[in-house]
Structures are given as structure tokens and as C-alpha cells.
Design an enzyme around this catalytic site. Structure first.
Site, PDB file in Angstrom:
ATOM      1  N   VAL A 120       0.515  -1.348   0.055  1.00 34.12           N
ATOM      2  CA  VAL A 120      -0.348  -0.022  -0.179  1.00 34.12           C
ATOM      3  C   VAL A 120       0.790   1.615  -0.272  1.00 34.12           C
ATOM      4  O   VAL A 120       1.794   1.091   0.431  1.00 34.12           O
ATOM      5  CB  VAL A 120      -0.879  -0.227   1.386  1.00 34.12           C
ATOM      6  CG1 VAL A 120      -0.549   0.304   2.630  1.00 34.12           C
ATOM      7  CG2 VAL A 120      -1.619   0.752   0.886  1.00 34.12           C
ATOM      8  N   HIS A 121       0.361   2.063  -1.510  1.00 35.51           N
ATOM      9  CA  HIS A 121       1.307   3.314  -0.611  1.00 35.51           C
ATOM     10  C   HIS A 121       0.337   4.341  -1.413  1.00 35.51           C
ATOM     11  O   HIS A 121      -0.556   4.925  -1.851  1.00 35.51           O
ATOM     12  CB  HIS A 121       2.517   3.440  -1.658  1.00 35.51           C
ATOM     13  CG  HIS A 121       2.097   3.170  -3.212  1.00 35.51           C
ATOM     14  ND1 HIS A 121       1.616   1.579  -3.057  1.00 35.51           N
ATOM     15  CD2 HIS A 121       1.959   3.495  -4.121  1.00 35.51           C
ATOM     16  CE1 HIS A 121       1.329   1.838  -4.207  1.00 35.51           C
ATOM     17  NE2 HIS A 121       1.098   2.809  -5.004  1.00 35.51           N
ATOM     18  N   PHE A 122       0.504   5.990  -0.396  1.00 32.71           N
ATOM     19  CA  PHE A 122      -0.255   7.152  -0.793  1.00 32.71           C
ATOM     20  C   PHE A 122       0.303   7.726  -1.912  1.00 32.71           C
ATOM     21  O   PHE A 122       1.805   8.692  -1.732  1.00 32.71           O
ATOM     22  CB  PHE A 122      -1.069   7.817   0.041  1.00 32.71           C
ATOM     23  CG  PHE A 122      -1.712   7.760   0.751  1.00 32.71           C
ATOM     24  CD1 PHE A 122      -1.460   5.950   1.709  1.00 32.71           C
ATOM     25  CD2 PHE A 122      -2.757   7.710   1.015  1.00 32.71           C
ATOM     26  CE1 PHE A 122      -2.503   5.248   2.132  1.00 32.71           C
ATOM     27  CE2 PHE A 122      -4.301   6.725   2.091  1.00 32.71           C
ATOM     28  CZ  PHE A 122      -3.478   5.545   2.617  1.00 32.71           C
TER      29      PHE A 122
END
Ligand SMILES: [Zn+2]
Length: 163
Positions: A120-122
Site C-alpha cells: 500500500v502507498h499513498f
């Protein structure tokens, strides 16, 4: 580009651009420097890096060290650290590039448009009024590494404020 940027198909295209075989958010098996990986900042649970295939100049990503695909799989401390670093990054991008807006978000799962669904990454994408004019520039940044390096240097200096 008119209208909302946060089109998952668009991000999928961007993320697919790097075509990695290994997870780009995990430490590489052959050690690379933070500069080589475009890492701008490290905190206890998460790190901030420059997107090598920027949608706009200063396009950052914030990711946990933990290789998990879902935000709800992150422990509370990591979730807090993640939000705090997203907030820092937003403030520093605004200070450095005077951007008038930002798109902040994550693509979760393949159906959500994630290019790297396992980690997961923003994304933080700086926006300016009428910034469709930037798209040509972005195209140049993609092929001229010097521009990316310049942005990296500028932001690295900004992120030292957090040290
Ligand atoms: Zn990973």
C-alpha cells in the site's frame, strides 16, 4: 487535463510505467542509496519518495516499510505515522512549489487501479489552476532525468526540516 485527476485508470497507467519485477517499496536485494531510490525522508514506520514517473512535478509517494496491501493491515502506529508524513509532505510541497491544490490518495487492489497492489502507498500530486499546461513539461521530466534530480534535490532540502 481537465476535471478531476483521481482517475484510477490514469494512475494504473503511471504505475505500470515502471514495470518492476520486485516491489519498489521494499528494500532492494542489491542495496541502493536513498538518492538512487529517490527517497526523501524516513520516519519510524514509513518513508517518502519521489515518483519516478510523475504525473506533475513533485509527485510524491508515502509508503510503510511493511509489505502489506491494505491500510487496515497496518498497525495503529504505522497508520498514524503514515498520516503524519502525508501531512508533512503536503505542507512541504505547498511551501516549495506553491501548488494551489493537491490530490492525495491510494489505489487499493487491482480493481482499485493499483500498479503495486501488494504494498500500500499513498500518492501526493501537486496541482495548479490550469495545470494541463504542465503535462508537456511532465513529459519532458519523464525523459530528462536531470529535471527529476533537480526536484529531488529541492525537496530533499525541504524534508531536512523534519530531521
Ligand atoms: Zn513491498
Amino acid at each position: 487535463m481537465e476535471g478531476p485527476l483521481w482517475a484510477p485508470w490514469r494512475m494504473q497507467y503511471i504505475e505500470a510505467g515502471s514495470e518492476p519485477r520486485a516491489c519498489i517499496f521494499c528494500e532492494p536485494s542489491e542495496p541502493l542509496s536513498d538518492a538512487q531510490r529517490l527517497v526523501l525522508h524516513r520516519s519510524e514506520h514509513v518513508f517518502v519518495l519521489l515518483n519516478r514517473f510523475p504525473y506533475s512535478p513533485g509527485h510524491l509517494m508515502v509508503a510503510p516499510y511493511a509489505h502489506v496491501g491494505l491500510v487496515e493491515e497496518l498497525d495503529t502506529e504505522t497508520q498514524r505515522d503514515l498520516m503524519a508524513r502525508i501531512s508533512d509532505s503536503a505542507r512541504l510541497l505547498r511551501a516549495q512549489y506553491d501548488c494551489e491544490g493537491l490530490n492525495i490518495g491510494a489505489n487499493i487492489g487491482r480493481a482499485g487501479g493499483a500498479g503495486f497492489e501488494a504494498h500500500v502507498h499513498f500518492h501526493l500530486v501537486p496541482r495548479w489552476s490550469g495545470d494541463h499546461n504542465f503535462m508537456t513539461v511532465v513529459g519532458e521530466i519523464r525523459v530528462i532525468p536531470k529535471h527529476l534530480e533537480k526536484i529531488y534535490e529541492e525537496l530533499l532540502e525541504r524534508f531536512q526540516e523534519l530531521a
